[in-house]
Design an enzyme around this catalytic site. Structure first.
Site, short mmCIF file in Angstrom:
data_model
loop_
_atom_site.label_atom_id
_atom_site.label_comp_id
_atom_site.label_asym_id
_atom_site.label_seq_id
_atom_site.Cartn_x
_atom_site.Cartn_y
_atom_site.Cartn_z
CG ASP A 203 -1.94 1.14 1.29
OD1 ASP A 203 -2.66 0.83 0.38
OD2 ASP A 203 -1.85 2.00 2.03
CD GLU A 272 -2.34 2.39 -3.49
OE1 GLU A 272 -3.64 2.75 -3.48
OE2 GLU A 272 -1.73 2.42 -2.41
#
Length: 546
Positions: A203, A272
């Site tokens: 993330d 990401e």
């Protein structure tokens, strides 16, 4: 004996599961790990290579799992550690790899690390988070903004200092400049590798490090869509984010992660990337075989569905990538569902099939978000139904992420067969006719189109490993070649309602023999007359080029 392919991720198709909304096995209204395990045969039947599980770790759930209070345990609403072990074993028995989210940039403010850090200026974890003194007038240390709106600094009355939070103020940022923090996070990754996971989705992979001098970000001259939080109604978009993320110190940390992964064969990482120079950062983070295996950005998660934008994005990354590798997605748990976002809120099953075929024939790995294979549109919720703090803050201009996170409809029965209890978010009535049960028996359904096309894709290694060359595009049409050794397959997609005809020899280096390849019957196909390719509205064509 089946020999595992260490490069399975390269061109692999990854199915993202949002645990809260997948399937509820104990009827408390929230999806859980046993529920996922019980439905893995369905996922395997689609023909994907892996699953990606959004966070299931212990958390106060202020950001629904992306605020972790214990990295090495399962939150009780999802089950226990043995439930995760059972899930891993079941997935592997079905030939599915398992990738799990790792939210390393920040923790919950209820994490034991933060409890200790905020106690004093000299405790053993005093600098595990990003603390800074107020300016002489009491204001925040600099002008950095939170993705979720407002300043990225929160005053803590115990330490009488500000702490950094790029997201909610209940999600304090860890201080990666402290080697003890990095060592602790590496231990977290290894904990899950030892339990058998096949990889990590990282993330906010470009957020880990910040500028230690806390320099102010300059203003952004033009607000362009494409990064995390970049919308005209969010002050986060007003800055060029030069100092609060995407720092050069990130590279050695990613190399350390890769060195760990290399000790566990056949594992992978997908990062990401949300920044002002996302395609450049994607290339930088995946080049050299010593950092991340692949990255994805928000460039195809915007409102811009034009094929001009898709081609520009692809060619920009291809020119910068070198030996790096991209991963593409057109939907996930953070953005409006693609069936609504790219159709001007007029969802169309045939158009959904075309977008699917385009995604699955671009160069790179692919992430599919649960429900995309059903063609689900964004669920319309009342303000009273919202639970996402992001949406509650920006309502009604931005309705948040709840509309793409509603439970998956397994049947057209009450609550979509997701749970016998009231679900944590309402199941959209409009989703019930698109349930898995109904689509399974309909040969022309979006779900069967996905399954059939994924099967076709496995028989065309040029889509998985081949080079890409774009031949033609306009706002709605994209034509390109995928080439592997001597095999050349042409892909034509028309995402619009206006039929087009294209003289392919006008765009090929030399006149070629072109032969249309058969598509599954449930896909809307174009026609070919010599080198004249005709694409009706919402149609697809594959052709062999010799």
């Amino acid at each position: 004996m089946i020999v595992d392919n260490p490069n399975w991720w390269r061109g692999g198709v990854i199915y993202q599961i949002y645990p809260r909304s997948f399937f509820d096995s104990n009827n408390d209204g929230i999806g859980d790990l046993p529920g996922i395990t019980s439905k893995l045969e369905y996922v395997a039947s689609l023909g994907v290579d892996a699953i990606w599980l959004s966070p299931f770790f212990t958390s106060p759930m202020k950001d629904f799992g992306y605020d972790v209070s214990d990295y090495c345990d399962v939150d009780p609403i999802f089950g226990v550690l043995s439930d995760f072990d059972n899930l891993i074993n079941k997935a592997h028995s079905l030939g599915l790899k398992v990738i799990i989210d790792q939210v390393l940039n920040h923790t919950s403010d209820q994490h034991l690390w933060f409890d200790e850090s905020r106690k004093s200026h000299d405790n053993p974890k005093h600098d595990w988070y990003v603390w800074a003194d107020a300016k002489p007038d009491g204001t925040a240390p600099n002008n950095w903004m939170s993705v979720f709106g407002g300043p990225a600094w929160h005053w803590d009355s115990r330490r009488c200092q500000y702490y950094l939070h790029n997201f909610l103020d209940s999600q304090p940022d860890l201080n990666f400049h402290n080697p003890d923090v990095v060592n602790a996070l590496m231990d977290v990754l290894e904990f899950w590798l030892k339990r058998g996971v096949d990889g990590f989705r990282l993330d906010t992979a470009n957020f880990f490090y910040h500028d230690t001098e806390l320099k102010d970000n300059p203003p952004r001259e033009e607000i362009l869509e494409g990064g995390i939080g970049v919308r005209p109604d969010n002050p986060y978009a007003f800055q060029l984010h030069l100092y609060d993320k995407s720092q050069p110190e990130n590279i050695p940390f990613l190399k350390r992660i890769r060195a760990l992964m290399d000790r566990y064969p056949n594992t992978t990482t997908v990062g990401e990337v949300g920044c002002d120079f996302s395609l450049k950062t994607m290339a930088q983070y995946t080049q050299g075989n010593d950092k991340l295996h692949m990255c994805y950005s928000f460039d195809l998660l915007t409102q811009d569905s034009s094929m001009n934008h898709v081609r520009t994005t692809m060619e920009t990354i291809e020119n910068a990538l070198g030996d790096g590798w991209p991963c593409w997605t057109i939907g996930n748990h953070d953005v409006n569902r693609v069936a609504s976002r790219w159709s001007e809120n007029k969802p169309n099953d045939e158009q959904a099939k075309v977008y699917m075929a385009m995604l699955l024939t671009l160069r790179g790995s692919v992430c599919l978000y649960q429900g995309e294979e059903l063609g689900l549109a964004e669920a319309e919720l009342e303000f009273e139904d919202l639970v996402d703090p992001y949406g509650i803050t920006f309502w009604p201009e931005f309705k948040g992420r709840d509309g793409c996170r509603t439970p998956l409809p397994w049947t057209d029965e009450t609550n979509g067969g997701f749970s016998q209890a009231k679900p944590w978010l309402p199941v959209a009535e409009s989703h019930l006719p698109q349930s898995i049960q109904i689509q399974k028996s309909d040969p022309s359904s979006v779900m069967n189109a996905y399954s059939d096309f994924l099967s076709l894709r496995k028989n065309h290694p040029e889509f998985i490993e081949g080079e890409i060359e774009f031949l033609y595009n306009d706002d709605k049409v994209l034509v390109y070649l995928r080439t592997l050794e001597k095999v050349k397959t042409l892909v034509g997609v028309n995402t619009g309602e206006t039929p087009v005809s294209i003289q392919l020899n006008d765009y090929l280096d030399k006149p070629a023999k072109i032969e249309l390849l058969p598509l599954p019957l449930n896909l809307p196909s174009g026609t070919l007359n010599g080198s004249q390719l005709s694409l009706g509205k919402f149609s697809i064509a594959l052709a062999s080029v010799r």
